[in-house]
Write a protein that holds these residues in place. Structure first.
Motif, PDB file in Angstrom:
ATOM      1  N   UNK A 161       1.033  -1.220   0.064  1.00 20.14           N
ATOM      2  CA  UNK A 161      -0.096  -0.012  -0.137  1.00 20.14           C
ATOM      3  C   UNK A 161       0.655   1.090  -0.023  1.00 20.14           C
ATOM      4  N   UNK A 162       0.505   2.192  -0.933  1.00 18.37           N
ATOM      5  CA  UNK A 162       1.299   3.378  -0.942  1.00 18.37           C
ATOM      6  C   UNK A 162       0.386   4.527  -0.859  1.00 18.37           C
ATOM      7  N   UNK A 163       0.518   5.467   0.400  1.00 15.54           N
ATOM      8  CA  UNK A 163      -0.522   6.271   0.522  1.00 15.54           C
ATOM      9  C   UNK A 163      -0.393   7.675  -0.294  1.00 15.54           C
ATOM     10  N   UNK A 164      -1.376   8.241  -0.822  1.00 16.35           N
ATOM     11  CA  UNK A 164      -1.457   9.367  -1.681  1.00 16.35           C
ATOM     12  C   UNK A 164      -2.047  10.563  -0.822  1.00 16.35           C
ATOM     13  N   UNK A 165      -2.218  11.797  -1.367  1.00 16.07           N
ATOM     14  CA  UNK A 165      -3.004  12.792  -0.864  1.00 16.07           C
ATOM     15  C   UNK A 165      -4.455  12.357  -1.128  1.00 16.07           C
ATOM     16  N   UNK A 166      -5.155  12.617  -0.120  1.00 16.25           N
ATOM     17  CA  UNK A 166      -6.547  12.273  -0.233  1.00 16.25           C
ATOM     18  C   UNK A 166      -7.632  13.305  -0.954  1.00 16.25           C
ATOM     19  N   UNK A 167      -8.129  12.724  -2.212  1.00 15.27           N
ATOM     20  CA  UNK A 167      -8.820  13.749  -2.701  1.00 15.27           C
ATOM     21  C   UNK A 167      -9.865  14.323  -2.505  1.00 15.27           C
ATOM     22  N   UNK A 168     -10.275  15.470  -3.059  1.00 17.56           N
ATOM     23  CA  UNK A 168     -11.504  16.047  -2.460  1.00 17.56           C
ATOM     24  C   UNK A 168     -12.902  15.601  -2.845  1.00 17.56           C
ATOM     25  N   UNK A 169     -13.380  15.289  -1.867  1.00 17.56           N
ATOM     26  CA  UNK A 169     -14.874  14.627  -2.314  1.00 17.56           C
ATOM     27  C   UNK A 169     -15.910  15.134  -1.153  1.00 17.56           C
ATOM     28  N   UNK A 182     -20.929  -1.484  -3.772  1.00 15.53           N
ATOM     29  CA  UNK A 182     -19.689  -1.140  -4.483  1.00 15.53           C
ATOM     30  C   UNK A 182     -18.744  -2.197  -4.533  1.00 15.53           C
ATOM     31  N   UNK A 183     -18.557  -2.615  -5.806  1.00 15.18           N
ATOM     32  CA  UNK A 183     -17.285  -3.762  -5.899  1.00 15.18           C
ATOM     33  C   UNK A 183     -16.119  -3.560  -5.451  1.00 15.18           C
ATOM     34  N   UNK A 187      -4.545  -0.978  -7.885  1.00 10.78           N
ATOM     35  CA  UNK A 187      -5.722  -0.537  -7.951  1.00 10.78           C
ATOM     36  C   UNK A 187      -5.707   0.677  -6.984  1.00 10.78           C
ATOM     37  N   UNK A 188      -6.784   1.864  -7.004  1.00  8.34           N
ATOM     38  CA  UNK A 188      -6.993   2.851  -6.078  1.00  8.34           C
ATOM     39  C   UNK A 188      -7.433   2.008  -4.938  1.00  8.34           C
ATOM     40  N   UNK A 189      -7.345   2.588  -3.631  1.00  9.56           N
ATOM     41  CA  UNK A 189      -7.591   1.731  -2.222  1.00  9.56           C
ATOM     42  C   UNK A 189      -7.848   2.851  -1.236  1.00  9.56           C
ATOM     43  N   UNK A 190      -8.703   2.243  -0.282  1.00 10.85           N
ATOM     44  CA  UNK A 190      -8.818   2.998   0.934  1.00 10.85           C
ATOM     45  C   UNK A 190      -8.312   2.189   2.098  1.00 10.85           C
ATOM     46  N   UNK A 191      -7.566   2.666   3.027  1.00 10.57           N
ATOM     47  CA  UNK A 191      -7.114   1.725   4.143  1.00 10.57           C
ATOM     48  C   UNK A 191      -7.868   2.348   5.387  1.00 10.57           C
ATOM     49  N   UNK A 192      -8.589   1.486   5.794  1.00  2.00           N
ATOM     50  CA  UNK A 192      -9.534   1.746   6.906  1.00  2.00           C
ATOM     51  C   UNK A 192      -9.142   1.112   8.469  1.00  2.00           C
ATOM     52  N   UNK A 193      -8.709   1.909   9.022  1.00  3.88           N
ATOM     53  CA  UNK A 193      -8.258   1.241  10.420  1.00  3.88           C
ATOM     54  C   UNK A 193      -9.166   1.529  11.390  1.00  3.88           C
ATOM     55  N   UNK A 194      -9.954   0.563  12.025  1.00  7.94           N
ATOM     56  CA  UNK A 194     -10.811   0.484  12.630  1.00  7.94           C
ATOM     57  C   UNK A 194     -10.493  -0.550  13.906  1.00  7.94           C
ATOM     58  N   UNK A 195     -11.594  -0.238  14.980  1.00 13.68           N
ATOM     59  CA  UNK A 195     -11.393  -1.207  16.378  1.00 13.68           C
ATOM     60  C   UNK A 195     -12.226  -2.426  16.148  1.00 13.68           C
ATOM     61  N   UNK A 196     -11.889  -3.732  16.878  1.00 20.28           N
ATOM     62  CA  UNK A 196     -12.669  -4.797  16.674  1.00 20.28           C
ATOM     63  C   UNK A 196     -12.470  -5.406  18.070  1.00 20.28           C
ATOM     64  N   UNK A 204     -13.462   5.985  -9.451  1.00 22.59           N
ATOM     65  CA  UNK A 204     -14.729   6.592  -9.057  1.00 22.59           C
ATOM     66  C   UNK A 204     -15.241   5.589  -7.883  1.00 22.59           C
ATOM     67  N   UNK A 205     -15.159   4.593  -7.989  1.00 24.66           N
ATOM     68  CA  UNK A 205     -15.888   3.545  -6.968  1.00 24.66           C
ATOM     69  C   UNK A 205     -15.070   3.637  -5.704  1.00 24.66           C
ATOM     70  N   UNK A 206     -13.917   4.054  -5.654  1.00 27.91           N
ATOM     71  CA  UNK A 206     -13.218   4.241  -4.331  1.00 27.91           C
ATOM     72  C   UNK A 206     -13.666   5.642  -3.758  1.00 27.91           C
ATOM     73  N   UNK A 207     -14.038   6.583  -4.592  1.00 25.65           N
ATOM     74  CA  UNK A 207     -14.437   7.920  -4.208  1.00 25.65           C
ATOM     75  C   UNK A 207     -15.893   7.686  -3.666  1.00 25.65           C
TER      76      UNK A 207
END
Length: 253
Positions: free
Chosen positions: A70-78, A89-90, A169-178, A204-207
């Motif tokens: 995973x390579x982090x990039x600047x978060x786009x304006x959404x 969303x697939x 592919x474009x990606x979101x890394x979501x850190x959450x508690x379990x 588009x799907x990532x956004x």
């Protein structure tokens, strides 16, 4: 390399992970070289030892990253926009999955991201049976697997690119508690932090997923900044009872 290592680590051959057979091959050839049963003697033993240690290091390196990069990039304006409960969303998901009382780590599972009317987020994926020569996927892992989390358990959302083998592919890394429930006499209930990676075929799907998660953040801000209405005070002219406007209901203690 990461994709090959993942499948070797997951697939079973005669009830044993395929990687264990490769470990055993390095050790057997190394021992045979030391005793002179194969050419090279101690040179062969040294090569096999280096390959054995390197193979273990590679597996641990990629396993700690769920076999993806995973390579982090600047978060786009959404603009924040919630998904409808019927929307799916697939995605390709990697991380910590559960089903009933089972839990496993999987990589690049195909599935969908959904948000229910309760605002609970769900990653719903399917593990399909796979086979390569004599090795096959464990039967206990085949089926549906899930990741569930509420907005309050999300600690961070990062945007970037993820690579798995030759796929990027474009990606979101979501850190959450379990919450890990107590299992067994000597275990205890505990809360851990996990990161689920959601890769989408198109940006588009990532956004769309990002906009849905940002909606939770905006709703939380509004909840914090909106002042609560003052509690009604008893009116001494009504025998100490609280006056309730018509059309409202309130529990009185």
């Amino acid at each position: 390399m990461s994709r090959l290592l993942y499948h070797l680590d997951r697939m079973m051959l005669a009830g044993t992970p395929a990687v264990r057979w490769i470990d055993g091959l390095f050790l057997v050839v190394g021992v045979m070289g030391g005793f002179g049963f194969v050419p090279g003697r101690f040179f062969t033993t040294g090569i096999c030892l280096v390959l054995f240690v390197s193979f273990i290091w590679l597996r641990r390196h990629w396993r700690s990253r769920d076999y993806v990069q995973f390579r982090e990039l600047a978060t786009p304006s959404v603009a924040p926009q919630p998904l409808a409960p019927k929307d799916s969303v697939p995605i390709h998901a990697s991380g910590y999955f559960t089903v009933e009382e089972k839990s496993e780590r999987f990589t690049w599972l195909q599935g969908y991201f959904r948000t229910f009317a309760t605002r609970e987020h769900a990653v719903i994926c399917l593990v399909q049976p796979k086979r390569f020569l004599l090795a096959e996927w464990p039967e206990k892992d085949v089926g549906m697997w899930y990741v569930f989390f509420f907005p309050k358990s999300v600690r961070s959302v990062r945007f970037g690119m993820v690579s798995y083998g030759r796929m990027t592919q474009t990606c979101l890394a979501i850190e959450h508690e379990i919450l890990i429930p107590k299992r067994g006499r000597f275990s205890r209930e505990r809360t851990v932090q996990e990161t689920v990676l959601l890769a989408s075929p198109t940006e588009e799907e990532t956004r769309r997923i990002l906009a849905d998660l940002l909606h939770d953040r905006e709703a939380k801000k509004e909840e914090v900044t909106t002042p609560k209405p003052p509690n009604p005070q008893p009116d001494p002219t009504h025998n100490g009872q609280v006056k309730i406007p018509m059309g409202e209901t309130r529990r009185l203690d």
